[in-house]
Design a protein around this motif. Structure first.
Motif, PDB file in Angstrom:
ATOM      1  N   THR A 131      49.458 -39.008 -46.202  1.00  0.00           N
ATOM      2  CA  THR A 131      49.047 -40.316 -46.745  1.00  0.00           C
ATOM      3  C   THR A 131      49.107 -40.270 -48.274  1.00  0.00           C
ATOM      4  O   THR A 131      49.400 -41.275 -48.915  1.00  0.00           O
ATOM      5  N   LYS A 140      52.403 -33.335 -42.303  1.00  0.00           N
ATOM      6  CA  LYS A 140      52.450 -32.410 -43.438  1.00  0.00           C
ATOM      7  C   LYS A 140      51.291 -32.682 -44.377  1.00  0.00           C
ATOM      8  O   LYS A 140      51.502 -32.907 -45.577  1.00  0.00           O
ATOM      9  N   LYS A 170      48.388 -32.296 -46.935  1.00  0.00           N
ATOM     10  CA  LYS A 170      48.390 -31.370 -48.062  1.00  0.00           C
ATOM     11  C   LYS A 170      46.968 -31.060 -48.533  1.00  0.00           C
ATOM     12  O   LYS A 170      46.123 -31.939 -48.605  1.00  0.00           O
ATOM     13  N   GLY A 171      46.751 -29.803 -48.895  1.00  0.00           N
ATOM     14  CA  GLY A 171      45.536 -29.425 -49.613  1.00  0.00           C
ATOM     15  C   GLY A 171      45.924 -29.218 -51.074  1.00  0.00           C
ATOM     16  O   GLY A 171      46.984 -29.663 -51.511  1.00  0.00           O
ATOM     17  N   ARG A 198      48.596 -25.838 -50.509  1.00  0.00           N
ATOM     18  CA  ARG A 198      48.032 -25.436 -49.216  1.00  0.00           C
ATOM     19  C   ARG A 198      48.167 -26.584 -48.217  1.00  0.00           C
ATOM     20  O   ARG A 198      48.365 -27.726 -48.597  1.00  0.00           O
ATOM     21  N   TRP A 238      46.828 -29.045 -45.015  1.00  0.00           N
ATOM     22  CA  TRP A 238      45.613 -29.632 -44.436  1.00  0.00           C
ATOM     23  C   TRP A 238      45.915 -29.955 -42.979  1.00  0.00           C
ATOM     24  O   TRP A 238      46.752 -30.810 -42.680  1.00  0.00           O
ATOM     25  N   SER A 247      44.225 -42.340 -48.147  1.00  0.00           N
ATOM     26  CA  SER A 247      44.498 -42.191 -49.580  1.00  0.00           C
ATOM     27  C   SER A 247      44.351 -43.546 -50.250  1.00  0.00           C
ATOM     28  O   SER A 247      44.827 -44.559 -49.743  1.00  0.00           O
ATOM     29  N   ASN A 297      35.677 -29.890 -54.211  1.00  0.00           N
ATOM     30  CA  ASN A 297      36.285 -30.945 -53.383  1.00  0.00           C
ATOM     31  C   ASN A 297      36.023 -30.822 -51.892  1.00  0.00           C
ATOM     32  O   ASN A 297      36.740 -31.412 -51.096  1.00  0.00           O
ATOM     33  N   LYS A 317      33.584 -26.267 -43.321  1.00  0.00           N
ATOM     34  CA  LYS A 317      34.233 -27.387 -43.997  1.00  0.00           C
ATOM     35  C   LYS A 317      34.565 -28.514 -43.017  1.00  0.00           C
ATOM     36  O   LYS A 317      35.228 -28.303 -42.004  1.00  0.00           O
ATOM     37  N   GLY A 369      37.949 -32.453 -46.917  1.00  0.00           N
ATOM     38  CA  GLY A 369      38.523 -32.002 -48.187  1.00  0.00           C
ATOM     39  C   GLY A 369      39.067 -33.208 -48.943  1.00  0.00           C
ATOM     40  O   GLY A 369      39.471 -34.205 -48.334  1.00  0.00           O
ATOM     41  N   ILE A 370      39.038 -33.118 -50.263  1.00  0.00           N
ATOM     42  CA  ILE A 370      39.518 -34.223 -51.105  1.00  0.00           C
ATOM     43  C   ILE A 370      40.617 -33.699 -52.012  1.00  0.00           C
ATOM     44  O   ILE A 370      40.472 -32.625 -52.614  1.00  0.00           O
ATOM     45  N   LEU A 371      41.697 -34.443 -52.077  1.00  0.00           N
ATOM     46  CA  LEU A 371      42.814 -34.063 -52.949  1.00  0.00           C
ATOM     47  C   LEU A 371      43.118 -35.237 -53.875  1.00  0.00           C
ATOM     48  O   LEU A 371      43.580 -36.275 -53.427  1.00  0.00           O
ATOM     49  N   LEU A 424      42.119 -26.582 -35.547  1.00  0.00           N
ATOM     50  CA  LEU A 424      41.616 -26.494 -36.926  1.00  0.00           C
ATOM     51  C   LEU A 424      41.515 -25.026 -37.342  1.00  0.00           C
ATOM     52  O   LEU A 424      41.319 -24.142 -36.506  1.00  0.00           O
ATOM     53  N   PRO A 425      41.616 -24.762 -38.650  1.00  0.00           N
ATOM     54  CA  PRO A 425      41.527 -23.366 -39.085  1.00  0.00           C
ATOM     55  C   PRO A 425      40.102 -22.814 -38.975  1.00  0.00           C
ATOM     56  O   PRO A 425      39.136 -23.578 -38.826  1.00  0.00           O
ATOM     57  N   ALA A 455      36.331 -24.237 -40.196  1.00  0.00           N
ATOM     58  CA  ALA A 455      36.300 -25.706 -40.174  1.00  0.00           C
ATOM     59  C   ALA A 455      35.330 -26.175 -39.093  1.00  0.00           C
ATOM     60  O   ALA A 455      35.054 -25.452 -38.136  1.00  0.00           O
TER      61      ALA A 455
END
Ligand code: BT5
Length: 320
Positions: A93, A118, A120-121, A125, A127, A137, A178, A186, A189-191, A219-220, A223
């Motif tokens: 997004t 895809k 993104k972190g 990295r 997400w 976004s 973030n 977690k 997360g905010i980017l 999820l990793p 998380a």
């Protein structure tokens, strides 16, 4: 409003009562066949619509789907989300919002997806973004300098943390800079990305990913999800709407009065302050006690040597 929105609006007006196809058709000035087709479209989006040959139609259920029809329903914002582009699936997004902003999209435009391929972190990295999360976004065009952008992430974290608390009653906390965490795990997360000239921000993209009822296996490690923590169903639509409302409020406050107007709330929601932390930043690994966040949004750490150090960006691990 498109026809689908108008039909939903009519259903809302009738509440628990049936409304005939003829009445809808007359009110909207379109044929009954066309109404019937739109009812089918709404059903395919997940709306429960009861049809009775003599009485007409009645809305029996709304889907928890991140679609404009739902997100705009009673959304209490002045500009954020007035233009929403919603997708079942997107690469990222943030990337889509960035392109739209480059093409001149208005401040307050929101891009939202039910899944990202895809996501993104920070710093390249990834997400994890399976279905079950909220991925959105926002395009913001603030009149600020690039060095102030880090504070927008902190301000957004206060907004999202407040929304999570309001929607779920779960005591979410902010981990500088973030992350939103619950019981050390977690959940969001905010980017924040920007396009800027030397001393002027052109636009910002505030990207927010929240785990709601994503399958934990996708999820990793480290998380968690809101429904897992709250122990029940959480409405993604209510959460996303609350995030937009709070973001508009806190970013507006920041634009008017600066970070000092939000700093105390940030401190109250912070999991980081007063904890012993390890920070990975561009100078390497730093360890000490997190004292405060300063007026620039930097994390102030008391090193074991007794000196204080300011860190503007990095990854924090809270030592237990
Ligand atoms: C972030 O980066 O936390 C920023 C994440 C922003 C995601 C949103 S979704 C909407 C918008 N569109 C995008 O493409 N991105 C934004 P960072 O601090 O670098 O953390 C990344 C790390 O978090 C990864 O390396 C994993 O360890 C962990 N992680 C990845 N996916 C996660 C998830 N779904 N839940 C919790 N942790 C995750």
């Amino acid at each position: 409003m498109n026809i689908d929105d108008k039909i939903l609006h009519i259903f809302k007006k009738y509440g628990a009562a049936y409304v005939s196809g003829e009445d809808i058709s007359r009110e909207l000035g379109v044929s009954r066949t066309s109404i019937w087709k739109h009812i089918e479209t709404l059903r395919s989006l997940g709306y429960g619509i009861d049809a009775s040959p003599h009485l007409g139609y009645k809305l029996t259920g709304r889907p928890d789907r991140l679609i404009p029809e739902e997100l705009k329903n009673n959304l209490r914002t002045k500009f954020l989300g007035k233009n929403i582009l919603a997708y079942a699936s997107l690469d990222s997004t943030n990337d889509t919002a960035y392109k739209l902003a480059e093409d001149g999209a208005k401040e307050g435009t929101v891009v939202i997806a039910e899944k990202q391929k895809k996501g993104k972190g920070r710093q390249g990295r990834a997400w994890s973004s399976p279905r079950g999360g909220v991925y959105l976004s926002c395009i913001i065009r603030p009149d600020i300098e690039p060095r102030e952008v880090a504070k927008i992430t902190l301000v957004s974290a206060v907004a999202v943390c407040a929304s999570i608390r309001k929607t779920t009653d779960v005591p979410a906390m902010i981990k500088w800079p973030n992350d939103i965490i619950i019981n050390g795990k977690k959940v969001c997360g905010i980017l924040t990305e920007m396009k800027a000239e030397q001393d002027k921000v052109n636009f910002l993209i505030v990207g927010i990913g929240i785990n709601v009822d994503n399958p934990p296996a996708l999820l990793p490690k480290g998380a968690t999800t809101l429904s897992g923590e709250a122990g029940g169903d959480i409405s993604k639509v209510d959460l996303a709407k609350s995030v937009l409302e709070n973001l508009e409020h806190y970013i507006g406050l920041f634009k008017k009065e600066g970070f000092r107007a939000i700093r105390d709330e940030w401190r109250d929601l912070s999991e980081t302050i007063s904890r012993r932390v390890k920070v990975q930043c561009h100078e390497g690994k730093i360890e000490g006690q997190a004292l405060d966040v300063d007026a620039d949004g930097a994390l102030v750490i008391r090193l074991d040597s007794g000196f204080n150090k300011r860190i503007l960006s990095g990854d924090v691990v809270i030592a237990h």
